[in-house]
Structures are given as C-alpha cells and as structure tokens.
Scaffold this motif. Sequence first.
Motif, PDB file in Angstrom:
ATOM      1  N   ARG A 151     -13.282   2.441   4.782  1.00  0.00           N
ATOM      2  CA  ARG A 151     -13.684   3.768   5.242  1.00  0.00           C
ATOM      3  C   ARG A 151     -13.188   4.795   4.234  1.00  0.00           C
ATOM      4  N   ASP A 152     -13.653   6.012   4.378  1.00  0.00           N
ATOM      5  CA  ASP A 152     -13.204   7.053   3.455  1.00  0.00           C
ATOM      6  C   ASP A 152     -11.690   7.210   3.559  1.00  0.00           C
ATOM      7  N   GLY A 153     -11.018   7.011   2.416  1.00  0.00           N
ATOM      8  CA  GLY A 153      -9.571   7.180   2.356  1.00  0.00           C
ATOM      9  C   GLY A 153      -8.757   5.971   2.754  1.00  0.00           C
ATOM     10  N   ARG A 154      -9.407   4.842   3.118  1.00  0.00           N
ATOM     11  CA  ARG A 154      -8.620   3.711   3.625  1.00  0.00           C
ATOM     12  C   ARG A 154      -9.382   2.396   3.451  1.00  0.00           C
ATOM     13  N   ILE A 155      -8.644   1.328   3.128  1.00  0.00           N
ATOM     14  CA  ILE A 155      -9.147  -0.046   3.222  1.00  0.00           C
ATOM     15  C   ILE A 155      -8.207  -0.803   4.154  1.00  0.00           C
ATOM     16  N   ASN A 156      -8.753  -1.384   5.202  1.00  0.00           N
ATOM     17  CA  ASN A 156      -7.966  -2.184   6.141  1.00  0.00           C
ATOM     18  C   ASN A 156      -8.174  -3.661   5.826  1.00  0.00           C
ATOM     19  N   TYR A 157      -7.069  -4.378   5.635  1.00  0.00           N
ATOM     20  CA  TYR A 157      -7.112  -5.807   5.351  1.00  0.00           C
ATOM     21  C   TYR A 157      -6.528  -6.587   6.528  1.00  0.00           C
ATOM     22  N   THR A 158      -7.206  -7.641   6.936  1.00  0.00           N
ATOM     23  CA  THR A 158      -6.645  -8.594   7.900  1.00  0.00           C
ATOM     24  C   THR A 158      -6.772  -9.987   7.296  1.00  0.00           C
ATOM     25  N   GLY A 159      -5.799 -10.813   7.587  1.00  0.00           N
ATOM     26  CA  GLY A 159      -5.802 -12.162   7.029  1.00  0.00           C
ATOM     27  C   GLY A 159      -4.625 -12.963   7.520  1.00  0.00           C
ATOM     28  N   LYS A 160      -4.207 -13.911   6.709  1.00  0.00           N
ATOM     29  CA  LYS A 160      -3.101 -14.780   7.094  1.00  0.00           C
ATOM     30  C   LYS A 160      -2.324 -15.211   5.857  1.00  0.00           C
ATOM     31  N   PRO A 196      -1.410 -15.894   0.380  1.00  0.00           N
ATOM     32  CA  PRO A 196      -2.120 -14.900   1.194  1.00  0.00           C
ATOM     33  C   PRO A 196      -3.632 -15.109   1.135  1.00  0.00           C
ATOM     34  N   VAL A 197      -4.273 -15.067   2.291  1.00  0.00           N
ATOM     35  CA  VAL A 197      -5.717 -15.249   2.392  1.00  0.00           C
ATOM     36  C   VAL A 197      -6.305 -14.043   3.135  1.00  0.00           C
ATOM     37  N   ILE A 198      -7.168 -13.284   2.467  1.00  0.00           N
ATOM     38  CA  ILE A 198      -7.844 -12.158   3.107  1.00  0.00           C
ATOM     39  C   ILE A 198      -9.063 -12.691   3.860  1.00  0.00           C
ATOM     40  N   GLU A 199      -9.133 -12.395   5.148  1.00  0.00           N
ATOM     41  CA  GLU A 199     -10.240 -12.877   5.964  1.00  0.00           C
ATOM     42  C   GLU A 199     -11.270 -11.788   6.254  1.00  0.00           C
ATOM     43  N   ASN A 200     -10.834 -10.527   6.272  1.00  0.00           N
ATOM     44  CA  ASN A 200     -11.773  -9.450   6.579  1.00  0.00           C
ATOM     45  C   ASN A 200     -11.258  -8.134   6.003  1.00  0.00           C
ATOM     46  N   THR A 201     -12.193  -7.299   5.560  1.00  0.00           N
ATOM     47  CA  THR A 201     -11.839  -5.953   5.093  1.00  0.00           C
ATOM     48  C   THR A 201     -12.745  -4.935   5.772  1.00  0.00           C
ATOM     49  N   ASP A 202     -12.190  -3.786   6.029  1.00  0.00           N
ATOM     50  CA  ASP A 202     -12.939  -2.676   6.631  1.00  0.00           C
ATOM     51  C   ASP A 202     -12.678  -1.438   5.770  1.00  0.00           C
ATOM     52  N   GLN A 250      -6.969  -7.929  -5.470  1.00  0.00           N
ATOM     53  CA  GLN A 250      -6.102  -9.014  -5.940  1.00  0.00           C
ATOM     54  C   GLN A 250      -4.767  -8.890  -5.228  1.00  0.00           C
ATOM     55  N   ILE A 251      -4.294 -10.014  -4.670  1.00  0.00           N
ATOM     56  CA  ILE A 251      -2.999 -10.008  -3.991  1.00  0.00           C
ATOM     57  C   ILE A 251      -2.052 -10.950  -4.729  1.00  0.00           C
ATOM     58  N   ASN A 252      -0.906 -10.417  -5.124  1.00  0.00           N
ATOM     59  CA  ASN A 252       0.145 -11.217  -5.755  1.00  0.00           C
ATOM     60  C   ASN A 252       1.362 -11.279  -4.837  1.00  0.00           C
ATOM     61  N   VAL A 253       2.069 -12.392  -4.899  1.00  0.00           N
ATOM     62  CA  VAL A 253       3.315 -12.533  -4.144  1.00  0.00           C
ATOM     63  C   VAL A 253       4.443 -12.028  -5.029  1.00  0.00           C
TER      64      VAL A 253
END
Length: 512
Positions: free
Chosen positions: A356-365, A348-354, A405-408
């Motif tokens: 905000r209050d109460g939330r983290i949005n992750y996008t990647g591949k 897993p590769v995180i490309e962007n995070t956003d 940190q992302i684990n499989v």
Amino acid sequence: MAVETARDKIKLSQIVGQKQEIITVDGDVIVNDVKPDVLKVINTNGTICVYKKEALKGKVKIEGCINTYIIYLADDETGSIRTMNASLNFTETIEMEKAQENMTVEENLCIKGFETKVLNSRKVHVKAFVEAGIKVCSNDEIEAIIDIHDEDDIQMQNSSKCVMSIIGENIGKTILKDTININEEDDFAEIMRVNFEISDIETKTSYNKVLIKANANVDVMYLTEDGRISKCSGKIPVMGFIDMQNITDTSECFAKIGVKNLEIRPNNIEEHSIYIEADLELYCRAFEKKEINVIEDAYSIYNNLELKRSSVRATTSQNRIRDTFKIREVFTNPELIYGRVLGVNVNPVIENTDVRDGRINYTGKLDTEFFVSNENIINGVTESVPFEFDVMNELISRNMEYETQINVADQRAYNTDDGVVLEVELEVIAMLQNNENLSFIQDINITENANQDMYSMVIYFVKPGDTLWKIAKQFRSRVEDIARVNGIEDANKIYVGEQLYIPKFTRTRVAM
C-alpha cells in the motif's frame, strides 16, 4: 528520403526472464581412513559456493559446490559422535527461453534440506535440495530522436521522461581472512556445522570507483578432543573496490556479494582459534538519472511520413530501502528443553506481501532447525515460526514494482528456565522501481507529397478520445493554429461535441 534528426542514447536494463526452481546436488562421501565406521547419520548441513554463472542462448549455466558437514554416530566401542566433510561439485543448466550470451545473470541459491543415506560403513550418499532463484537481464542501448533539423512543416509531439540509464556493471573480488576465538578450555577436533551469511551491504561511489562494505556473519559448531560439543561465532567486516568508468558520487548502485570459495580450519592448538578464509565476488551495477526529451509522434503538413517506432519498458525511478526486524520466540518442546541447544539454522520464507502507499506488509515463516545435544547425541529438531512485519517508507507506492531480499543478520538459541529462546534479526532489503512503457521514434522518412485539398477551413465536432494533437494530425493542421482560431487558452482542454474550425494549408504539389 531520410529526415535529418538529432539523437540521444540511453542504456536500459530489462528483465528478460525469471525462474524459481528446486535443483538437486548429490554425491557419495567416503569416510576418511583415520575415522571410525558410520553407524548412523545424525545431521547433514552445508554452505553453497558459486564458481561461475553465465547466460547462454536459451539457458543459464551455474557452476559451484556445496561444502557439506555430516555428523554421524560412530560404530565404535563408545558410540562417539564424529564428523566428515566433502565438497559436492555441481553444474546446473536452467532453461531460459529469451536468454542470450553476455546478458547479466543474478542468482539466489538457498539449501532447503538434505537426504543422507548410509550405503555401507565407509560410504554415505548425500543429496541436497537447493532452491534456485534466477533472473536474466539485458542491457540494451536505445537511440531515440529528440529533435528534427530544417523541416518546418513537420509537427512533433514531445515527451520528457526521467529514466535510470545504466552507466555500467563490473565484477571484482576480495579475500576475507580472519580468525574467531574458541573457548580456552577447548581442544579443537572437528568442525560439525558452519553457517556463513553476508549482510549489511553498503556502497559508496567516487570518481571511477565503487567501495562495497558488508559484514560476514559466521557461526561454527565444533567437536573437542574430549568429545564435547561447543560453538563460536563472529561478525567479520568485508570491504572491496570495483573499478567503474564514468561513475560519480551522485550515481546510484546495486551491489551483491557472492561466495566463491570458503575455507574454515583450526589454527595452531596454542592459539585457540579458527581460521576463516573466503574468496568473495563483488558485483555492482551503476545507474544515473537521465532526462530525455523523446519524440513520440510526428506528421508533416505537406508530406507523407514513414515513422519507425520502438517501445521499451524503462525504469523511471528506483529506491533501495533497508530495515531490520527482530523475532523472539520461546519453545517448550520436550525435544528441546530436555537437551542442550548447541546452535540453530533459520531460513526466512515470505508467503505473502501486501503493498500500500507508504507500507509493505510481509507475512511468512522461519523454517528453523535446532541442534540439540542429549547425552552427547545430537539431534536436529525442526520448528516453524510465523512472522509478520511492515516496511514503512513514504517512497513506497502500491503501483510500484519491487523485489525483496531477506538476510539473516543474527541468529541464536539458548536454554533458559522457561524453555528454549530463539532470537533472530532479519535484514530486509526492498528494491522499489517505477517502470513505464516508453514509446519513441527511431527513424523518420519522407515518402511522397501528400494530396492537398483545395479548401482551407474545415468545421469539426469533437469526438470522445479526441485531443488537439489527434485532430491537427488528421487534417494536417497545427495545434497552435487550431487553438488560436478557436480561442482555446488551454490546448489540453477540449470537450466532446464542441465545434472547432480547423485551418488547413495548401501548396502546389511538386513531384519528388
């Protein structure tokens, strides 16, 4: 002359350096005498073990190895599939300007790919590309003044702060020993691929001890004596203790498990199982919430003071949020559907995070490699799978600092009538921190008597940025006296242009 003071101590962890680098590990691998010559390399994979890591002056040193498994097409009459394995040892030095001896090193190493070149029929050259994330932290003990003794004329501006003070850190070890069953009809011949992941790390504290629990997710692809390719997998519990002085059941912990050595080999033929043994390093850093009442500023009504100030960036709160996300994708790539999928590796590769209050949005591949058998020839087929998910929690704030940190936790791929199905479960751990610049006074000295004006009252008009503390300090008065004389009920509320009467104090100067 030094002022007699009362002091308190806190121990803070501060990041002094972070770096992300690609390092290469390479070496020659010789074919075992009992195995046939190499015609073509089909696939190379491996696992990382870290023997030692240490901070030195201006650099970080990491020692370890990559256990490699090389699948090749043999130069024999039948063109059989064979494997060979070797350990590629490495010692890597990474420049880190502010690193010093005895600082804490945290590493995250991930194999991004291999290049394997056939030098001759009995030798291949392997080069591994490893993404290394390195963080160096200092554990600094800070001593701050919290009160002043027997100096009635000294005015103090106090600030109460709740900080995460380090109790301590320690390293332990545990040995994982277990077996994974293989198919009853298989006669094990050779290991072709190994995937070993640690997930689900949990801690439990008690008096002077920390219990660390986790799961080791193991996937093994192997060759049978009759030339078939098969696989097995298992989830093995991990448990170990670390001694930690002064820790209690209310302490907070950060824990990590590293692989120092990994051995995977077949048991006796009759047992139809594979033996797993891993030397694991347990690391734990423990914190306590500590409220400290520091003096941020001080002045004397009658004397000149010399203040020695300090400022540090302190963690005032931290939280660990864990969540899991499942990804399912169906592929119709001809290279996949016209073969038999034996296994899969995902990164897993995180490309962007956003945030905000109460939330983290992750996008990647998901960088994905399938192992596919077609007429007993194994090929690696790569795909990229986009993902997007949210970690939701009321503790998340856009102003926080965080690490992810992302684990499989689980990965599998299989053939269906509709195509090849990929199913992945990701464990996402977000470490949240509120950090503040903490300013305090370390030492106070009286240098000389201040000159005293003969008048005892001043008229002052409030300017932008003024506070009663600033005004009182400027005229060597007291906040409470200014408030009393001017009928101010709330010392935090004064207004620009407001006229204030400033009472002053006089006394006969005495030579020191």
